[in-house]
Design a protein around this motif. Sequence first.
Motif, PDB file in Angstrom:
ATOM      1  N   SER A   1       0.835  -1.202   0.000  1.00  0.00           N
ATOM      2  CA  SER A   1       0.000   0.000   0.000  1.00  0.00           C
ATOM      3  C   SER A   1       0.873   1.257   0.000  1.00  0.00           C
ATOM      4  O   SER A   1       0.526   2.259  -0.635  1.00  0.00           O
ATOM      5  CB  SER A   1      -0.930  -0.006   1.213  1.00  0.00           C
ATOM      6  OG  SER A   1      -0.195  -0.035   2.419  1.00  0.00           O
ATOM      7  N   CYS A   2       2.028   1.203   0.677  1.00  0.00           N
ATOM      8  CA  CYS A   2       2.955   2.337   0.655  1.00  0.00           C
ATOM      9  C   CYS A   2       3.498   2.562  -0.756  1.00  0.00           C
ATOM     10  O   CYS A   2       3.591   3.704  -1.226  1.00  0.00           O
ATOM     11  CB  CYS A   2       4.097   2.080   1.631  1.00  0.00           C
ATOM     12  SG  CYS A   2       5.406   3.317   1.599  1.00  0.00           S
TER      13      CYS A   2
ATOM     14  N   ARG B   1       2.040   1.805  -3.612  1.00  0.00           N
ATOM     15  CA  ARG B   1       0.982   2.378  -4.446  1.00  0.00           C
ATOM     16  C   ARG B   1       0.735   3.842  -4.093  1.00  0.00           C
ATOM     17  O   ARG B   1       0.423   4.660  -4.969  1.00  0.00           O
ATOM     18  CB  ARG B   1      -0.317   1.579  -4.284  1.00  0.00           C
ATOM     19  CG  ARG B   1      -0.288   0.207  -4.900  1.00  0.00           C
ATOM     20  CD  ARG B   1      -0.065   0.264  -6.418  1.00  0.00           C
ATOM     21  NE  ARG B   1       1.352   0.365  -6.749  1.00  0.00           N
ATOM     22  CZ  ARG B   1       1.834   0.916  -7.846  1.00  0.00           C
ATOM     23  NH1 ARG B   1       1.019   1.447  -8.730  1.00  0.00           N
ATOM     24  NH2 ARG B   1       3.129   0.953  -8.079  1.00  0.00           N
ATOM     25  N   CYS B   2       0.881   4.183  -2.815  1.00  0.00           N
ATOM     26  CA  CYS B   2       0.681   5.572  -2.401  1.00  0.00           C
ATOM     27  C   CYS B   2       1.734   6.481  -3.023  1.00  0.00           C
ATOM     28  O   CYS B   2       1.418   7.557  -3.540  1.00  0.00           O
ATOM     29  CB  CYS B   2       0.733   5.655  -0.870  1.00  0.00           C
ATOM     30  SG  CYS B   2       0.453   7.312  -0.205  1.00  0.00           S
TER      31      CYS B   2
ATOM     32  N   CYS C   1       0.588   9.280  -5.621  1.00  0.00           N
ATOM     33  CA  CYS C   1       0.665  10.633  -5.061  1.00  0.00           C
ATOM     34  C   CYS C   1       1.928  11.385  -5.475  1.00  0.00           C
ATOM     35  O   CYS C   1       1.933  12.620  -5.519  1.00  0.00           O
ATOM     36  CB  CYS C   1       0.586  10.561  -3.533  1.00  0.00           C
ATOM     37  SG  CYS C   1      -0.935   9.828  -2.902  1.00  0.00           S
TER      38      CYS C   1
ATOM     39  N   PHE D   1      -2.590   4.774   4.139  1.00  0.00           N
ATOM     40  CA  PHE D   1      -2.019   4.906   2.800  1.00  0.00           C
ATOM     41  C   PHE D   1      -3.111   4.968   1.733  1.00  0.00           C
ATOM     42  O   PHE D   1      -3.027   5.759   0.792  1.00  0.00           O
ATOM     43  CB  PHE D   1      -1.065   3.748   2.511  1.00  0.00           C
ATOM     44  CG  PHE D   1       0.273   3.880   3.177  1.00  0.00           C
ATOM     45  CD1 PHE D   1       1.054   5.014   2.993  1.00  0.00           C
ATOM     46  CD2 PHE D   1       0.772   2.867   3.989  1.00  0.00           C
ATOM     47  CE1 PHE D   1       2.294   5.146   3.611  1.00  0.00           C
ATOM     48  CE2 PHE D   1       2.007   2.985   4.611  1.00  0.00           C
ATOM     49  CZ  PHE D   1       2.765   4.131   4.426  1.00  0.00           C
ATOM     50  N   TYR D   2      -4.143   4.146   1.882  1.00  0.00           N
ATOM     51  CA  TYR D   2      -5.202   4.153   0.875  1.00  0.00           C
ATOM     52  C   TYR D   2      -6.095   5.384   0.982  1.00  0.00           C
ATOM     53  O   TYR D   2      -6.703   5.791  -0.008  1.00  0.00           O
ATOM     54  CB  TYR D   2      -6.023   2.866   0.962  1.00  0.00           C
ATOM     55  CG  TYR D   2      -5.380   1.733   0.186  1.00  0.00           C
ATOM     56  CD1 TYR D   2      -5.446   1.710  -1.205  1.00  0.00           C
ATOM     57  CD2 TYR D   2      -4.687   0.718   0.823  1.00  0.00           C
ATOM     58  CE1 TYR D   2      -4.842   0.693  -1.924  1.00  0.00           C
ATOM     59  CE2 TYR D   2      -4.080  -0.292   0.118  1.00  0.00           C
ATOM     60  CZ  TYR D   2      -4.161  -0.302  -1.259  1.00  0.00           C
ATOM     61  OH  TYR D   2      -3.544  -1.299  -1.972  1.00  0.00           O
TER      62      TYR D   2
ATOM     63  N   CYS E   1      -4.810   8.315   1.604  1.00  0.00           N
ATOM     64  CA  CYS E   1      -3.991   9.263   0.832  1.00  0.00           C
ATOM     65  C   CYS E   1      -4.167   9.033  -0.662  1.00  0.00           C
ATOM     66  O   CYS E   1      -4.257   9.987  -1.447  1.00  0.00           O
ATOM     67  CB  CYS E   1      -2.520   9.119   1.218  1.00  0.00           C
ATOM     68  SG  CYS E   1      -2.120   9.634   2.904  1.00  0.00           S
ATOM     69  N   ILE E   2      -4.216   7.754  -1.065  1.00  0.00           N
ATOM     70  CA  ILE E   2      -4.418   7.429  -2.475  1.00  0.00           C
ATOM     71  C   ILE E   2      -5.762   7.957  -2.960  1.00  0.00           C
ATOM     72  O   ILE E   2      -5.863   8.571  -4.029  1.00  0.00           O
ATOM     73  CB  ILE E   2      -4.328   5.905  -2.688  1.00  0.00           C
ATOM     74  CG1 ILE E   2      -2.885   5.416  -2.461  1.00  0.00           C
ATOM     75  CG2 ILE E   2      -4.783   5.521  -4.094  1.00  0.00           C
ATOM     76  CD1 ILE E   2      -2.738   3.914  -2.499  1.00  0.00           C
TER      77      ILE E   2
ATOM     78  N   CYS F   1      -5.690  11.707  -3.368  1.00  0.00           N
ATOM     79  CA  CYS F   1      -4.961  12.117  -4.587  1.00  0.00           C
ATOM     80  C   CYS F   1      -5.773  11.839  -5.842  1.00  0.00           C
ATOM     81  O   CYS F   1      -5.771  12.643  -6.786  1.00  0.00           O
ATOM     82  CB  CYS F   1      -3.619  11.393  -4.647  1.00  0.00           C
ATOM     83  SG  CYS F   1      -2.435  11.918  -3.391  1.00  0.00           S
TER      84      CYS F   1
ATOM     85  N   CYS G   1      -5.024   0.552  -8.707  1.00  0.00           N
ATOM     86  CA  CYS G   1      -5.070   0.059  -7.327  1.00  0.00           C
ATOM     87  C   CYS G   1      -6.381  -0.648  -6.996  1.00  0.00           C
ATOM     88  O   CYS G   1      -6.594  -1.017  -5.842  1.00  0.00           O
ATOM     89  CB  CYS G   1      -4.839   1.204  -6.339  1.00  0.00           C
ATOM     90  SG  CYS G   1      -6.089   2.492  -6.393  1.00  0.00           S
TER      91      CYS G   1
END
Length: 324
Positions: free
Chosen positions: A132-133, A135-136, A140, A230-231, A233-234, A237, A254
Amino acid sequence: MFLSQQDGLKFSLGPENETTVTEFILEGFPGLDQRPQLFLSLVLLLTYLTMVLGNATIIFLVCVDHHLQTPMYFFISNFAFLEIWFTSSTSIKLFAILSSDQKTISPSSCFAQSYFYFALGCTEFILLVVLSCDRCVAICQPLHYAALMEPQLCLCLLVAAWAIGFSLQSYHLLFLPELSFCGSNKIPHFLCDNTPWFKLSCSDTSLLWKIDSLFSSCVLMGSLCFTLAFYMCILFCILHLPAASERKKAFTTCSSHLITLSIACIALYMCPSEDASLKTNKIVALLNTVLYPFLNPFMYSLRIRAVILTLNKFLARTVIKLFP
């Protein structure tokens, strides 16, 4: 010291005539007749082979195609590798129980299965956070993604995930070999889970219960909070991307990860408590060890367009070589 058997229990008499269990019996699913057990063993075998084939395919494609040798697929291929070992730690013995009624297991094998089952499961939670990090950062910070997620950092994150996962379960190595079992040797489960195993011990397991509950809560809640952060934040964005096409592309990238996260929340985070019924414990364990690893390669990787294209190209080249 000599071996003795009474009422189906296998134990040894020590120097002070204290009985010590030398063999455990995994009861599995005692309520099932022979035919349903054979059917369930066939389903389990097909599920296990499909899981191994799917995850092995992902690992192979990432290794042979340079287009897939990116941080995301690096983590996904290692996640697939982890899934194979995690499922194998329990499914092979479960298949033996269902197909040939081989329910006995030595204390050392039971100890090893318990340790690797929880250590690999803990590593899986941490790898979900790493995925997840990744993908973030990709969504982002797309312009800085290659510079931030360099190969050395990816390797360090992977090594850290495995090291932390196995280190957090190191209390197994310290305390479990010291447990003594002098009563019943029947474990009412299909694996050496901590809950039924601790209850069989004639040692004081109060400290073990506290350590196990503390570590489980930290790993489960910690990984869940970080992954959801993290998701979030995704999602933030994605909603602020100017073009609809960019939002669609980012969400598609994602979406499979979100599906996997949802399955993980159902199958992995809903762990039964110490007071939960045995039936609930077994159902969650089946979801955790069989269903979720089976769905993972299809939801997490084989839905991604780049992986499908690579697989189609490889199959086409193979067909051409076999039938020129």
